[in-house]
Design an enzyme around this catalytic site. Structure first.
Site, PDB file in Angstrom:
ATOM      1  N   LYS A   1       0.926  -1.142   0.101  1.00  0.00           N
ATOM      2  CA  LYS A   1      -0.093  -0.168   0.023  1.00  0.00           C
ATOM      3  C   LYS A   1       0.959   1.241   0.025  1.00  0.00           C
ATOM      4  O   LYS A   1       0.512   2.417  -0.670  1.00  0.00           O
ATOM      5  CB  LYS A   1      -0.905  -0.052   1.208  1.00  0.00           C
ATOM      6  CG  LYS A   1      -2.026  -0.984   1.188  1.00  0.00           C
ATOM      7  CD  LYS A   1      -3.267  -0.707   0.415  1.00  0.00           C
ATOM      8  CE  LYS A   1      -4.316  -1.723   0.428  1.00  0.00           C
ATOM      9  NZ  LYS A   1      -4.094  -3.126   0.811  1.00  0.00           N
TER      10      LYS A   1
ATOM     11  N   LYS B   1      -4.321 -14.071 -13.410  1.00  0.00           N
ATOM     12  CA  LYS B   1      -4.866 -14.708 -12.089  1.00  0.00           C
ATOM     13  C   LYS B   1      -6.398 -14.193 -11.775  1.00  0.00           C
ATOM     14  O   LYS B   1      -6.607 -12.996 -11.842  1.00  0.00           O
ATOM     15  CB  LYS B   1      -4.051 -14.157 -10.828  1.00  0.00           C
ATOM     16  CG  LYS B   1      -4.691 -14.715  -9.437  1.00  0.00           C
ATOM     17  CD  LYS B   1      -3.683 -13.878  -8.290  1.00  0.00           C
ATOM     18  CE  LYS B   1      -4.397 -14.526  -7.076  1.00  0.00           C
ATOM     19  NZ  LYS B   1      -5.071 -13.791  -6.116  1.00  0.00           N
TER      20      LYS B   1
ATOM     21  N   LYS C   1     -11.063 -10.566  -8.109  1.00  0.00           N
ATOM     22  CA  LYS C   1     -11.865  -9.375  -8.314  1.00  0.00           C
ATOM     23  C   LYS C   1     -11.331  -7.827  -8.572  1.00  0.00           C
ATOM     24  O   LYS C   1     -12.068  -7.272  -9.200  1.00  0.00           O
ATOM     25  CB  LYS C   1     -12.783  -9.052  -6.946  1.00  0.00           C
ATOM     26  CG  LYS C   1     -12.174  -8.981  -5.717  1.00  0.00           C
ATOM     27  CD  LYS C   1     -13.323  -8.701  -4.791  1.00  0.00           C
ATOM     28  CE  LYS C   1     -12.629  -8.486  -3.294  1.00  0.00           C
ATOM     29  NZ  LYS C   1     -11.533  -9.609  -2.697  1.00  0.00           N
TER      30      LYS C   1
HETATM   31  P1  ADP Z   1      -9.569 -11.507  -4.903  1.00  0.00           P
HETATM   32  O1  ADP Z   1      -8.009 -11.978  -5.275  1.00  0.00           O
HETATM   33  O2  ADP Z   1     -10.345 -11.705  -5.614  1.00  0.00           O
HETATM   34  O3  ADP Z   1      -9.332 -10.282  -3.957  1.00  0.00           O
HETATM   35  P2  ADP Z   1      -9.076 -12.468  -1.922  1.00  0.00           P
HETATM   36  O4  ADP Z   1      -7.653 -11.864  -1.888  1.00  0.00           O
HETATM   37  O5  ADP Z   1     -10.049 -12.040  -1.333  1.00  0.00           O
HETATM   38  O6  ADP Z   1      -9.349 -12.534  -3.553  1.00  0.00           O
HETATM   39  O7  ADP Z   1      -9.078 -13.976  -1.913  1.00  0.00           O
HETATM   40  C1  ADP Z   1      -9.341 -15.056  -1.023  1.00  0.00           C
HETATM   41  C2  ADP Z   1      -8.700 -16.018  -0.884  1.00  0.00           C
HETATM   42  O8  ADP Z   1      -8.950 -16.877  -1.910  1.00  0.00           O
HETATM   43  C3  ADP Z   1      -7.147 -15.840  -0.937  1.00  0.00           C
HETATM   44  O9  ADP Z   1      -6.319 -15.960   0.149  1.00  0.00           O
HETATM   45  C4  ADP Z   1      -6.647 -17.148  -1.957  1.00  0.00           C
HETATM   46  O10 ADP Z   1      -6.416 -18.503  -1.061  1.00  0.00           O
HETATM   47  C5  ADP Z   1      -7.844 -17.534  -2.612  1.00  0.00           C
HETATM   48  N1  ADP Z   1      -7.910 -17.172  -3.895  1.00  0.00           N
HETATM   49  C6  ADP Z   1      -8.053 -16.111  -4.622  1.00  0.00           C
HETATM   50  N2  ADP Z   1      -7.839 -15.775  -5.951  1.00  0.00           N
HETATM   51  C7  ADP Z   1      -7.517 -17.097  -6.314  1.00  0.00           C
HETATM   52  C8  ADP Z   1      -6.995 -17.638  -7.656  1.00  0.00           C
HETATM   53  N3  ADP Z   1      -7.090 -16.803  -8.692  1.00  0.00           N
HETATM   54  N4  ADP Z   1      -6.483 -19.031  -7.313  1.00  0.00           N
HETATM   55  C9  ADP Z   1      -6.337 -19.653  -6.300  1.00  0.00           C
HETATM   56  N5  ADP Z   1      -6.801 -19.041  -5.054  1.00  0.00           N
HETATM   57  C10 ADP Z   1      -7.216 -17.928  -5.110  1.00  0.00           C
END
Ligand code: ADP
Ligand code: TRP
Length: 323
Positions: free
Chosen positions: A110, A190, A193
Site C-alpha cells: 500500500k 490470475k 476481483k
Molecule cells: P481476490 O484476489 O479476488 O481479491 P481474495 O484475496 O479475497 O480474492 O481471496 C481470498 C482467498 O481466495 C485467497 O486467500 C486465496 O487463497 C484464494 N484465491 C483468490 N484468488 C485465487 C485464484 N485466482 N487462485 C487460487 N486461489 C485464489
C-alpha cells in the site's frame, strides 16, 4: 485438532476463491474441530460502507452454507460478535515490535502504491494473530498470500509467552494450500476481483453463459493444435477427472478441437457442479432468520473456547484480580 480460518467479506466469491480456499475449508470440517469466521472487523480496513459490509457478510455466510459448511459440525460466526478478540489484540500489540509490522507485505504494498494508510491496516496482522491465538488453533488453512501473516502470528505468540514467562499461547501451524494451482481469470491473468476477470459461481445462468463464452482465446484455427496451458483449458480442467483431462488435452494438442466446443462443455460442467450448491443457497436465502441462528449458535460455541484462553492471557499479564 482445532482448525481455524477467517474469510473477509469483500465481494461475491469466484472460482479462484472456491478452488483456492473455500473448498478446502469444507473438506477440513471432517478432519477436526473447524472454526470459520466472517472477518468483518478486518474488512473495515478496506470497505467503508456500513450497508455494503452487512450485505457482504450475510452473503458470505450464505456462500459457506451453500458450498456445504455443516453448522452442526463446523462453527461459523461473525468476527465482530466476539469483541473479546479486540481485547486480545491490544494485549498482543504491546509485545509486537514496529519493525515486524513494517515488514508486512500488504502494508508495504500500500505504501509503495502511494495509497493512504491508517493504523488499522498497520495493525491488521495483530488482529489476525488474536483471531488465531484466542482458540489456540492447531491448523490455519490459508492461501499462499497469508503465509507471512501466519509467521507473524507465531512471532507474536512467542513474544507474549517469552515476555510473561508463560506458555499461554500455542504456536499454530500454517496449512498453506500450496497444492492448489492459481485459478486463471477469463483474461488469462490470475482470477481476482480486482482485475474484473472472475467467474462467480452463484451468478445467474445467463450471466455465467456470457462470461464463459467470453473467455479470451486466440485466433488459432479449429484444425490447428491448441495450447492447453491457456485459461480456457485450465478452467475446464477444474471440472474434469484426470482421465477426461488427458483425453481432451490430447485432442486439443492434436488439433481439430474448437474453442467454442470447449467453452460449451465448460459451461455445462460448471452448472452441473454447482447445481446442488446453488439449490442449497436458494434454500438458505429464503430463511434469513435461520442464518442468524447459525451465527448466534456459532459464536456461543466459539466464545466457550475463546474465554479460557483470554482469561489465561489476562492473568499472565497481571490484569484483573489475582486468580
Ligand atoms: P481476490 O484476489 O479476488 O481479491 P481474495 O484475496 O479475497 O480474492 O481471496 C481470498 C482467498 O481466495 C485467497 O486467500 C486465496 O487463497 C484464494 N484465491 C483468490 N484468488 C485465487 C485464484 N485466482 N487462485 C487460487 N486461489 C485464489
Ligand atoms: N487475512 C485473511 C485474508 O485476507 C483473513 C483472516 C483474518 C484470517 N483473520 C484470520 C485468516 C485468521 C486465517 C486466520 O484472507
Amino acid at each position: 485438532m482445532r482448525i481455524l480460518s477467517g474469510i473477509q467479506p469483500s465481494g461475491v466469491p469466484h472460482l479462484g476463491n472456491y478452488f483456492g480456499a473455500m473448498r478446502q475449508h469444507i473438506e477440513l470440517q471432517d478432519r477436526g474441530e473447524a472454526i470459520y469466521f466472517l472477518a468483518d472487523y478486518h474488512s473495515m480496513t478496506s470497505i467503508r460502507d456500513a450497508g455494503e459490509r452487512r450485505r457482504f457478510t450475510r452473503e458470505l455466510a450464505l456462500d459457506y452454507l451453500a458450498i456445504g459448511l455443516d453448522p452442526e459440525r463446523a462453527i461459523l460466526y461473525r468476527q465482530s460478535d466476539l469483541p473479546e478478540v479486540c481485547e486480545l489484540s491490544w494485549l498482543l500489540s504491546t509485545v509486537t515490535s514496529m519493525g515486524l509490522l513494517e515488514r508486512a507485505h500488504s502494508y508495504k504494498d500500500k505504501i509503495a502504491q502511494g495509497l493512504p494508510v491508517h493504523h488499522g491496516l498497520f495493525a491488521y496482522p495483530v488482529l489476525m494473530a488474536a483471531d488465531i491465538l484466542i482458540y489456540n488453533a492447531d491448523l490455519v488453512p490459508v492461501g499462499q498470500d497469508q503465509k507471512q501473516h501466519l509467521e507473524m502470528t507465531r512471532d507474536i505468540a512467542g513474544s507474549f509467552n517469552h515476555t510473561y514467562g508463560t506458555a499461554v499461547f500455542k504456536l499454530p501451524d500454517p496449512h498453506i494450500l500450496e497444492d492448489v494451482a492459481v485459478v486463471p481469470g477469463v483474461d488469462g491473468r490470475k482470477m481476482s476481483k480486482s482485475y474484473d476477470n472472475t467467474i462467480r459461481m452463484f451468478a445467474s445462468d445467463a450471466e455465467l453463459k456470457k462470461v464463459v463464452m467470453g473467455i479470451v482465446t486466440d485466433s488459432t484455427a479449429v484444425d490447428a493444435p491448441k495450447d492447453v496451458s491457456t485459461a480456457l483449458f485450465q478452467l475446464w480442467a477444474l471440472f474434469a477427472t484426470p482421465t477426461e483431462r488427458e483425453d481432451l488435452f490430447g485432442r486439443a494438442k492434436a488439433g481439430g478441437l474448437g474453442y467454442g466446443d470447449v467453452k460449451k462443455d465448460l459451461l455445462k460442467r460448471l452448472l452441473a457442479y454447482f447445481a446442488p450448491h446453488r439449490e442449497r443457497r436458494a434454500q438458505w436465502a429464503a430463511r434469513p432468520d435461520d442464518i442468524e441462528d447459525v451465527l448466534a449458535a456459532g459464536v456461543r460455541r466459539a466464545r466457550a473456547l475463546a474465554q479460557p484462553v483470554l482469561a489465561a492471557a489476562r492473568d499472565a499479564a497481571g490484569l484483573g484480580p489475582e486468580r
